[in-house]
Design an enzyme around this catalytic site. Structure first.
Site, mmCIF file in Angstrom:
data_model
loop_
_atom_site.group_PDB
_atom_site.id
_atom_site.type_symbol
_atom_site.label_atom_id
_atom_site.label_comp_id
_atom_site.label_asym_id
_atom_site.label_seq_id
_atom_site.Cartn_x
_atom_site.Cartn_y
_atom_site.Cartn_z
ATOM 1 N N SER A 157 0.810 -1.242 0.000
ATOM 2 C CA SER A 157 0.000 0.000 0.000
ATOM 3 C C SER A 157 0.833 1.278 0.000
ATOM 4 C CB SER A 157 -0.954 0.052 1.204
ATOM 5 O OG SER A 157 -1.722 -1.098 1.252
ATOM 6 N N LYS A 192 13.768 7.229 9.438
ATOM 7 C CA LYS A 192 14.664 6.075 9.515
ATOM 8 C C LYS A 192 14.887 5.423 8.151
ATOM 9 C CE LYS A 192 15.767 5.895 13.773
ATOM 10 N NZ LYS A 192 17.158 6.302 14.025
ATOM 11 N N CYS A 214 -25.399 -0.085 -12.743
ATOM 12 C CA CYS A 214 -25.493 -1.549 -12.814
ATOM 13 C C CYS A 214 -26.540 -2.070 -11.822
ATOM 14 C CB CYS A 214 -24.120 -2.171 -12.650
ATOM 15 S SG CYS A 214 -24.017 -3.765 -13.492
ATOM 16 N N GLN A 228 -30.684 -1.552 -11.715
ATOM 17 C CA GLN A 228 -31.650 -2.652 -11.547
ATOM 18 C C GLN A 228 -32.571 -2.378 -10.349
ATOM 19 O OE1 GLN A 228 -29.128 -6.178 -11.370
ATOM 20 N NE2 GLN A 228 -28.568 -6.034 -13.528
ATOM 21 N N HIS A 277 -20.921 0.508 -16.678
ATOM 22 C CA HIS A 277 -20.096 1.167 -15.648
ATOM 23 C C HIS A 277 -19.400 2.401 -16.226
ATOM 24 C CE1 HIS A 277 -20.366 -1.935 -12.486
ATOM 25 N NE2 HIS A 277 -20.642 -2.702 -13.518
ATOM 26 N N GLU A 319 -18.169 4.869 -14.734
ATOM 27 C CA GLU A 319 -17.033 5.294 -13.908
ATOM 28 C C GLU A 319 -15.708 4.785 -14.455
ATOM 29 O OE1 GLU A 319 -19.232 2.993 -13.152
ATOM 30 O OE2 GLU A 319 -18.440 1.402 -11.884
HETATM 31 N N1 GLN Z 1 -25.491 -8.372 -9.810
HETATM 32 C C1 GLN Z 1 -25.942 -7.677 -10.963
HETATM 33 C C2 GLN Z 1 -25.744 -8.488 -12.228
HETATM 34 O O1 GLN Z 1 -24.892 -9.355 -12.277
HETATM 35 C C3 GLN Z 1 -25.280 -6.323 -11.094
HETATM 36 C C4 GLN Z 1 -23.798 -6.402 -11.330
HETATM 37 C C5 GLN Z 1 -23.068 -5.111 -11.070
HETATM 38 O O2 GLN Z 1 -23.570 -4.217 -10.387
HETATM 39 N N2 GLN Z 1 -21.859 -5.013 -11.560
HETATM 40 O O3 GLN Z 1 -26.408 -8.253 -13.197
#
Ligand code: GLN
Length: 549
Positions: free
Chosen positions: A14, A188, A382, A386, A508, A510
């Site tokens: 780390s 050190k 994701c 859902q 995703h 991000e």
């Molecule tokens: N568990 C959900 C799926 O597999 C969402 C996956 C996630 O958030 N990366 O579809």
């Protein structure tokens, strides 16, 4: 032929090898060189895709669908160029390749051994990215700490490469810790001496020592480290703790790390560092003009690394908006109908995070309901998307037991269902819907406004999907599928009509946010949060005024 830099770590884990590697790469890139970074991890999993976020932090996904170490996220965020499967190699993958070859008879008659067979495979992969003329420099970060049993074959591979290559084609940067003893008021150097000795015993001598420290290193101390570790004094680099990881390239520039590397690798004809965009970003980051509070609803919130790319994407989006984004972690397991108002009332935006399994999902659904009903800007990623679909099904369409079949296989309303191609899959490793897929966006939608485009590509990592059997019910009631995969019709984006900002994405975003290209959905989400905060402040001021009158 490319030149190779290996980054090793000593004393403790780390220390931020990934950030040092990425910062060095950034500086070399800013001088006009083509650079890539790869990470070699000594664990036996073939990739980190099967690891729990508590074990390993976020699993980063590349365009070509590789499930990789989160350091690749830093490489992309710093360099603004995509990585791929070839940029992350584990012991598991090395052994898998060698064992497969053995079964195919490629070593027929021979005893297959760590040296040369495993080390040959490591070396082959270390050199791979440098072979197609695409890069001038390949930086390889070795995971783990020098002295670990499992990293020995990797260090041995570096030793052999150093022996095989011309001296100016290969070098080693060793990152270590200089601890400060409060009682003695002293920095050190002994742990660094020991870790360099350990590395030397394994046959590799570092050319540069980067010293992670909480206090500035005096010239005298640098000379001492140089003398004991047998490097030149200017090759001892101070890496002071920084306020943000994005300051590290600037600190390394001040220390001259890039110049030492260029000299050792005998690279001439480089330009002065062109870092104006980077500096512009830092300037905005350090001088915000406003502030918003975003709630991050997740179940791995005890570990910051679990949502690394989301947190970094907020930093990028905040800077471009000249806005300080304060992310408040809220554990989804502890949200219920009675406390949701109390927990979310001070937020300016709500992000429901990705995830797997049923723990904490009811809290996520309750949080989505709060955002939907209170016009609070909402962004679901994701699993978060859902959950928005399930919440809408339950509370707007009135389907009380609606669910994802991931959580309840017997639900009468499987609004989120397993993808057709996933149904036959039994193996867990590398079998999700992974990597970049195209998405077509509806004209005039919020997504269209955000992306300024109708054709995009985003990265995925999931098994379940929006169930298209229910698409009409959702559309008629106001939850619009505004982005779909053009080939399969899989719903990739949903948004709520009549809400100031409510968007859920199956992918995703991000993972694609970088310093130079902050992700548009994050940028617009922060903008929406700013508006929400301003409206709240105005309403409060109005009330106060009334009160005083
Ligand atoms: N568990 C959900 C799926 O597999 C969402 C996956 C996630 O958030 N990366 O579809």
């Amino acid at each position: 032929m490319a030149k190779y830099i290996f980054v090793t770590g000593g004393v403790t884990s780390s220390l931020g090898k990934g950030i040092i590697a990425a910062s060095l790469a950034k500086l070399l890139q800013s001088r006009g060189l083509k650079v890539t970074i790869q990470k070699f991890d000594p664990y036996i999993n073939v990739d980190p895709g099967t690891l729990n976020p508590y074990e390993h932090g976020e699993c980063y996904v590349t365009d070509d669908g590789a499930e990789t170490d989160l350091d690749l996220g830093h490489y992309e965020r710093f360099l603004n160029i995509p990585t791929s499967q070839a940029n992350n190699v584990t012991t598991g993958r090395i052994y898998q390749t060698v064992i497969n070859k053995e079964r195919e008879g490629e070593y027929l008659g021979k005893t297959v051994q760590v040296i040369p067979h495993i080390t040959d495979e490591i070396k082959r992969r270390m050199l791979l990215l440098g072979e197609n003329g695409k890069y001038d420099i390949v930086i390889t970060e070795l995971g783990g700490t020098v002295g670990d049993i499992e990293s020995l074959p990797f260090v041995e591979a570096v030793r052999q490469l150093q022996w095989e290559m011309p001296e100016e084609d290969c070098m080693v940067v060793h990152l270590t810790l200089i601890p400060y003893l409060k009682a003695a008021k002293e920095l050190k150097t002994k742990p660094t001496q020991h870790s360099v000795r350990l590395l030397s015993q394994e046959g590799v001598h570092p050319n540069v020592i980067v010293c992670r420290t909480e206090h500035a290193l005096s010239d005298e101390l640098k000379r001492k480290i140089a003398l004991f570790c047998n490097v030149k004094p200017n090759a001892v680099i101070e890496a002071m703790d920084a306020g943000t990881i994005y300051e590290v390239p600037m600190k390394m520039l001040q220390e001259g790390l890039d110049l030492i590397v260029l000299k050792k690798l005998r690279i001439n004809g480089y330009s002065a560092p062109e870092l104006s965009k980077w500096r512009g970003f830092l300037d905005k980051l350090n001088h915000p003009k406003s502030r918003v509070t975003i709630g991050l609803i997740g179940k791995y919130i005890e570990l910051q690394d679990a949502y690394k790319s989301i947190l970094e994407a907020f930093i990028h989006a905040g800077a471009i908006n000249e806005c300080k984004v304060q992310v408040v972690n809220i554990h989804s397991e502890f949200i219920n109908d009675d406390n949701v108002q109390e927990k979310l009332k001070d937020l300016d935006g709500l992000l429901v995070a990705p995830g797997f399994g049923s723990r904490g999902i009811e809290g996520k659904i309750i949080a989505v309901k709060y955002a939907r009903e209170n016009n609070l800007p909402f962004f679901g990623i994701c699993l978060g998307m859902q959950m928005a679909v399930i919440e809408f099904a339950r509370n707007v369409l009135g389907w009380k037991d609606a669910n994802s079949t991931e959580m309840n296989t017997a639900t009468p309303y499987p609004v989120i269902a397993l993808m057709e191609e996933q149904k036959k899959i039994k193996k867990k490793g590398g079998t999700m819907r992974l990597g970049a897929y195209p998405c077509s966006i509806e004209q005039g939608s919020l997504a269209n406004k955000i992306y300024q485009s109708t054709e995009i590509s985003e990265r995925h990592r999931h098994r379940w999907e929006f169930n298209n059997n229910f698409i009409k019910d959702f559309t008629n009631a106001g939850l619009q599928p505004s982005g779909k995969n053009p080939a399969t019709g899989l719903v990739e984006i949903v948004e709520l009509t009549g809400h100031p900002f409510f968007i859920g994405v199956q992918y995703h975003p991000e993972l694609k946010s970088t310093v130079e290209n902050p992700h548009p959905v994050f940028v617009h989400f922060v903008q929406a949060a700013k508006k929400f905060a301003e409206a709240k402040a105005e309403a409060k001021a109005g009330k106060l005024e009334k009160h005083t009158v």
